[in-house]
Write an enzyme that holds these catalytic residues in place. Structure first.
Site, PDB file in Angstrom:
ATOM      1  N   HIS A  72       0.852  -1.195   0.000  1.00  0.00           N
ATOM      2  CA  HIS A  72       0.000   0.000   0.000  1.00  0.00           C
ATOM      3  C   HIS A  72       0.881   1.236   0.000  1.00  0.00           C
ATOM      4  O   HIS A  72       1.923   1.254   0.650  1.00  0.00           O
ATOM      5  CB  HIS A  72      -0.911   0.010   1.238  1.00  0.00           C
ATOM      6  CG  HIS A  72      -2.071   0.931   1.099  1.00  0.00           C
ATOM      7  ND1 HIS A  72      -1.966   2.284   1.311  1.00  0.00           N
ATOM      8  CD2 HIS A  72      -3.360   0.695   0.732  1.00  0.00           C
ATOM      9  CE1 HIS A  72      -3.152   2.832   1.092  1.00  0.00           C
ATOM     10  NE2 HIS A  72      -4.008   1.906   0.728  1.00  0.00           N
ATOM     11  N   ASP A 116      -8.076  -4.928  -0.273  1.00  0.00           N
ATOM     12  CA  ASP A 116      -8.619  -5.782  -1.328  1.00  0.00           C
ATOM     13  C   ASP A 116      -8.410  -7.270  -1.058  1.00  0.00           C
ATOM     14  O   ASP A 116      -9.085  -8.101  -1.661  1.00  0.00           O
ATOM     15  CB  ASP A 116      -7.974  -5.431  -2.678  1.00  0.00           C
ATOM     16  CG  ASP A 116      -8.606  -4.211  -3.318  1.00  0.00           C
ATOM     17  OD1 ASP A 116      -9.826  -4.067  -3.181  1.00  0.00           O
ATOM     18  OD2 ASP A 116      -7.888  -3.418  -3.939  1.00  0.00           O
TER      19      ASP A 116
END
Ligand code: ACO
EC number: 2.3.3.16
Length: 379
Positions: free
Chosen positions: A263, A314
């Site tokens: 991320h 996700d």
């Protein structure tokens, strides 16, 4: 311009002020808040409707405000016949995200006040989009699979109604709660790529539909919201937990990325949403198919072992959606069904404190070249 000033991918650049979502790293731990409320508390106690209200209005609703807001969303759920007509005309093989962004654009053509941007008018448009997103997704899915439409139910919450319209049967309490929690966790995340795209469009004073189309297109990419669908493809490819380590090792040795990991903002720290989603995936796995969660756990361990990366929002979404019976190619749409609340809150914030977003590029091409007429260039 000096090369030192380039921030590739705009990493760590503060592009605007916002009072919608706070992400902060404190003592090696990530804090995520919507309008100042901790994501874990919201996950535990609130519903998607409450969170959408909070994002749009800046305050948690009272009981009567929440009731009125939920009623308003229910009244706005049904689609105009023209949109249903559009969904029946689009190719059933189109990706449902392409269909969603086409339908949003079409909704814009039907709004007589498309260019009105007063606070009240923008809120009205935001509510209509939040209410209609699940219907567009569910209707298209039923149309493409040759099933009758299931119209929205006034009896059901936003999350439960979506599952009902998609599957044609009312979800169990656990399924409805799981869907709702997932929507709460995806509702906003500061200046992620799709929200930034929405804010860039809003900064030109484009209409709200144009801003949402920009966001929807941006969300679809596999480095952003498209990752969950890719995660599911990976879980299916791995097929059994004991193959996860070998698979991850092989992918990393080839220099490939493992979808659902890494991320831009949570570097070396756990994404707080992952904690909630992992717990949710585990709960569903105990009641439904455990395989996807078990493979996911094995992948998580292997990626940490070989690359030191944590899963992002996700990753566990994939096994949650699979256990809710949601087809893989609708995963990104589920993200959009939730994130439309954050997008519209950001668009309104941008309209109300606007300055055109227009950064510069550091030019690295050739300069000052002499123009050569076409007949003197040779072949
Ligand atoms: N798999 C393997 N390695 C990775 C991954 C991954 N998923 N993500 C990052 N890395 C590695 C990079 O190779 C790099 O390693 P190195 O320093 O040894 O070269 C290091 O981690 C840093 O990576 P960056 O490219 O600098 O990370 P960046 O911030 O640019 O990218 C992104 C972030 C796009 C999310 C990236 O982690 C990625 O591609 N992840 C997979 C796609 C994904 O899951 N996207 C969803 C993100 S969450 C969301 O948008 C909702």
């Amino acid at each position: 311009m000096c090369e030192k000033k380039i921030h590739d991918g705009l990493q760590d650049v503060l592009a605007c002020k916002s009072s919608i979502c706070r992400i902060e790293m404190i003592d090696g731990k990530a804090i995520l808040e919507y309008r100042g409320y901790d994501i874990h508390e919201l996950a535990q106690h609130s519903t998607f409707e409450e969170v959408a209200y909070l994002l749009l209005f800046g305050e948690l609703p009272t009981k009567s405000e929440l009731e009125a807001f939920s009623e308003e969303l229910k009244e706005l759920r049904e689609l105009p016949p023209q949109i249903i007509g559009l969904l029946t005309h689009l190719s059933p093989f189109s990706h449902p995200m392409v269909v969603l962004r086409t339908a949003i654009s079409y909704l814009g053509t039907m709004d007589k006040h498309i260019h009105h941007k007063s606070h009240e008018k923008s809120l009205q448009k935001a509510k209509s989009l939040i209410a209609k997103f699940p219907t567009i997704v569910a209707y298209f899915h039923r149309i493409r699979s040759g099933q009758n439409l299931v119209h929205p139910s006034d009896e059901l919450s936003h999350a439960a109604n979506f599952l009902y319209m998609l599957h044609g049967v009312e979800p169990t309490k656990t399924e409805a709660k799981a869907m709702d929690l997932d929507l709460v966790l995806h509702a906003d995340h500061e200046l992620n790529a799709s929200t930034f795209a929405a804010r860039i469009a809003a900064s030109t004073l484009a209409d709200i539909y144009a801003c949402v189309v920009a966001a929807t297109g941006t969300l679809m990419g596999p480095l952003h919201g498209g990752a969950a669908q890719k995660v599911m493809e990976m879980l299916r490819e791995i097929a059994v937990p004991w193959r996860a380590e070998e698979y991850v090792k092989m992918k990393l040795e080839r220099g490939e990325r493992i979808m659902g990991f890494g991320h831009r903002v949570y570097r070396g720290v756990v994404d707080p949403r992952t904690i909630e989603l992992r717990a949710l995936a585990e709960k569903l796995a105990k009641e439904k198919e455990p395989k996807w969660f078990e493979i996911s756990r094995a992948v998580e361990e292997a990626v940490y072992k070989y690359k030191g990366l944590f899963p992002n929002v996700d990753f566990y979404s994939a096994s949650v959606y699979a256990n809710l019976g949601i087809p893989d190619d609708l995963f990104i749409n589920i993200f959009a069904i939730s994130r439309i609340s954050g997008w519209t809150a950001h668009i309104i914030e941008q309209y109300e404190n606007n300055r055109l977003i227009r950064p510069r590029a550091f030019y690295v091409g050739e300069a000052g070249r002499k123009y050569v007429p076409i007949d003197q260039r040779g072949d």
